[in-house]
Design an enzyme around this catalytic site. Sequence first.
Site, PDB file in Angstrom:
ATOM      1  CD  GLU A 168      21.186  41.763  53.568  1.00 38.28           C
ATOM      2  OE1 GLU A 168      22.245  41.126  53.435  1.00 38.28           O
ATOM      3  OE2 GLU A 168      21.108  42.990  53.439  1.00 38.28           O
ATOM      4  CD  GLU A 209      28.544  52.092  54.984  1.00 38.59           C
ATOM      5  OE1 GLU A 209      27.514  51.660  55.526  1.00 38.59           O
ATOM      6  OE2 GLU A 209      29.205  53.043  55.438  1.00 38.59           O
ATOM      7  CB  CYS A 231      22.034  47.546  51.935  1.00 40.75           C
ATOM      8  SG  CYS A 231      22.270  49.210  51.353  1.00 40.75           S
TER       9      CYS A 231
HETATM   10  P1  NAP Z   1      29.392  40.222  48.451  1.00 39.18           P
HETATM   11  O1  NAP Z   1      29.207  38.840  48.003  1.00 39.18           O
HETATM   12  O2  NAP Z   1      29.962  40.463  49.795  1.00 39.18           O
HETATM   13  O3  NAP Z   1      30.310  40.919  47.368  1.00 39.18           O
HETATM   14  C1  NAP Z   1      30.684  42.262  47.483  1.00 39.18           C
HETATM   15  C2  NAP Z   1      32.003  42.464  46.770  1.00 39.18           C
HETATM   16  O4  NAP Z   1      33.028  41.787  47.468  1.00 39.18           O
HETATM   17  C3  NAP Z   1      32.007  41.911  45.365  1.00 39.18           C
HETATM   18  O5  NAP Z   1      32.738  42.778  44.533  1.00 39.18           O
HETATM   19  C4  NAP Z   1      32.740  40.595  45.554  1.00 39.18           C
HETATM   20  O6  NAP Z   1      33.336  40.109  44.391  1.00 39.18           O
HETATM   21  C5  NAP Z   1      33.772  41.004  46.562  1.00 39.18           C
HETATM   22  N1  NAP Z   1      34.432  39.896  47.229  1.00 39.18           N
HETATM   23  C6  NAP Z   1      34.038  38.605  47.349  1.00 39.18           C
HETATM   24  N2  NAP Z   1      34.954  37.885  48.060  1.00 39.18           N
HETATM   25  C7  NAP Z   1      35.940  38.755  48.386  1.00 39.18           C
HETATM   26  C8  NAP Z   1      37.157  38.626  49.109  1.00 39.18           C
HETATM   27  N3  NAP Z   1      37.537  37.478  49.657  1.00 39.18           N
HETATM   28  N4  NAP Z   1      37.924  39.729  49.254  1.00 39.18           N
HETATM   29  C9  NAP Z   1      37.567  40.910  48.731  1.00 39.18           C
HETATM   30  N5  NAP Z   1      36.418  41.091  48.021  1.00 39.18           N
HETATM   31  C10 NAP Z   1      35.617  40.026  47.861  1.00 39.18           C
HETATM   32  O7  NAP Z   1      28.029  41.041  48.398  1.00 39.18           O
HETATM   33  P2  NAP Z   1      27.019  41.141  47.164  1.00 39.18           P
HETATM   34  O8  NAP Z   1      26.327  39.837  47.066  1.00 39.18           O
HETATM   35  O9  NAP Z   1      27.701  41.675  45.970  1.00 39.18           O
HETATM   36  O10 NAP Z   1      26.016  42.276  47.658  1.00 39.18           O
HETATM   37  C11 NAP Z   1      24.924  42.029  48.496  1.00 39.18           C
HETATM   38  C12 NAP Z   1      25.242  42.428  49.922  1.00 39.18           C
HETATM   39  O11 NAP Z   1      25.689  43.771  49.976  1.00 39.18           O
HETATM   40  C13 NAP Z   1      24.055  42.386  50.837  1.00 39.18           C
HETATM   41  O12 NAP Z   1      24.411  41.834  52.073  1.00 39.18           O
HETATM   42  C14 NAP Z   1      23.685  43.851  51.025  1.00 39.18           C
HETATM   43  O13 NAP Z   1      22.996  44.154  52.188  1.00 39.18           O
HETATM   44  C15 NAP Z   1      25.016  44.481  50.995  1.00 39.18           C
HETATM   45  N6  NAP Z   1      24.888  45.899  50.640  1.00 39.18           N
HETATM   46  C16 NAP Z   1      25.107  46.834  51.612  1.00 39.18           C
HETATM   47  C17 NAP Z   1      24.970  48.174  51.321  1.00 39.18           C
HETATM   48  C18 NAP Z   1      25.239  49.217  52.368  1.00 39.18           C
HETATM   49  O14 NAP Z   1      25.512  50.336  52.010  1.00 39.18           O
HETATM   50  N7  NAP Z   1      25.174  48.898  53.649  1.00 39.18           N
HETATM   51  C19 NAP Z   1      24.622  48.584  50.030  1.00 39.18           C
HETATM   52  C20 NAP Z   1      24.385  47.597  49.073  1.00 39.18           C
HETATM   53  C21 NAP Z   1      24.540  46.257  49.383  1.00 39.18           C
HETATM   54  P3  NAP Z   1      32.650  38.913  43.518  1.00 39.18           P
HETATM   55  O15 NAP Z   1      31.404  39.476  42.981  1.00 39.18           O
HETATM   56  O16 NAP Z   1      33.675  38.656  42.482  1.00 39.18           O
HETATM   57  O17 NAP Z   1      32.444  37.762  44.455  1.00 39.18           O
END
Ligand code: NAP
Length: 486
Positions: free
Chosen positions: A388, A254, A288
């Site tokens: 975004e 997602e 999101c």
């Molecule tokens: P993110 O940077 O992608 O992080 C998401 C998760 O992935 C965090 O727990 C992060 O850990 C982890 N992660 C980072 N590097 C990784 C790797 N190499 N392997 C596995 N996991 C890894 O996203 P975010 O900044 O937390 O959230 C914002 C984004 O989420 C936005 O793009 C938003 O649109 C999206 N979002 C989508 C939805 C939906 O349902 N479509 C809902 C909410 C948010 P760390 O924090 O330790 O880096």
Amino acid sequence: MTIAESPDLVLTSYVDGEWRQGPAESSDTNPATPKEVVATVSLADAALAERAVRTAAAARAEWRDTRPAIRGEVLRKAADLLIDRAADIGRDLTREEGKTLAEGVREVNAAASILRYHAAQVYEPDGETYPSMQDDVVLFTRREPMGVVSVITPWNFPISIPAWKIGPALAYGNTVVWKPADLVPLTAVHLTRALIDAGLPGGVLNLVLGKGSEVGDVLTGHSEVAAVSFTGSNTVGRRIQNLAGAAGKKVQLELGGKNPAIVLADADLERTAKEVASAAFAGSGQKCTATSRVIVERTVAGDFVDSLRAEAAAWMPGDPLEAGSAIGPVSSADQLRGVLGYLDLAERDGARAVTGGGRAGGDLAEGYFVEPTVLVDVKPGHPVAREEIFGPVAVVLPAGSYDEAVELANDTPYGLSASLFTSDLSRAMRFSRDSHTGIVKVNQSTSGVEFHVPFGGAKESGSGHREQGKAAREFFTESKTVYIGY
Ligand code: NAP
Ligand code: MG
């Protein structure tokens, strides 16, 4: 605002039924008052993540064979505990994530409702029978747990998103390794505690507090992991898809959105301006499903921008723990840099902020507060109209007709949610077909979804799976076809 430093609180991972320290430390800080340390985090390394996966694998058979009603009962009790603790958990959520206290408490209560829903799903049918084309054969399908599921979650909904993944994963008999975003470890500890206090056996849920860059590959690539459910950015999501997908795992992504709201001249413009402002600015736009493009029929664009500017005044940031604040800060220094970078780029390329346009000053200058911003005179191909931003920013784009508006709305790699504001029923129905998104709304905000119906995005906003509601059963189980001759 007062600064109540509490670095004495040390948060640890929960692995193999015990709270366990890792080899490194980091600070969980408050984005409203960045000097305030909410807690110290003892960070897991790859070895602890590996232990979490092995533990989940060892716990798999017993949890799978635990009666569904007992699995559901654990979720139901955890939901009761979340409700009892909602005020405290909501406050901690606000202190580490930055959304307002009202939103924080509401999210904890929503997480409880989500767990209750999935608790009740264990009573629903888990297969189908078919007429066999042979004599004396019973032919049916049954759904079985995947096994070990890795759940990786973002910071923007730090308790409801984990609940809508972990709830069904556990209800359907999977064991879980969960890695929450590094910005929100305290909320993750609260949810884990509620499940443990509700009687979840040790090893069935393992919480790994570690950096994605350090523990991510173990959680997504390990041979014992059968499925990965991820919500977050496109960059990380595609990396996971490459790694886990190539290893034959089931992967649910997602991802991001660039959600449009189309405003036609026949809409109730006053009500629409309220809805669009709330969709763009609530939660500082860090949803999101937030509206970030407002596509307005040209004949009413001037008036609508005036109304939107007036509505933006109701979404001024303030201390998120204070009752009157409409929004809090964005969640981190990185988020602040990213949002301000887009605002600078827009200004440099000739766009104009009719309200907002930068960081909030005065008492809020220390925190990561951004003013609600409405941008006009933006070229449709500009990055602020396509990428975004994940901040309280609405980009207004005029369009000559319904058809042109829909074309603009669909002209993005994303496809999560889209709204149309109109009083024309046939256009409303057409839009439900024409919008290339996983969620379509009419006369409603792009954000705000109900938890008992499928949720997910089209195009680059996802991986084709849906989650929540009954769609969760599809992902967290697999179908087995059984032939019984007699
Ligand atoms: P993110 O940077 O992608 O992080 C998401 C998760 O992935 C965090 O727990 C992060 O850990 C982890 N992660 C980072 N590097 C990784 C790797 N190499 N392997 C596995 N996991 C890894 O996203 P975010 O900044 O937390 O959230 C914002 C984004 O989420 C936005 O793009 C938003 O649109 C999206 N979002 C989508 C939805 C939906 O349902 N479509 C809902 C909410 C948010 P760390 O924090 O330790 O880096
Ligand atoms: Mg924090």
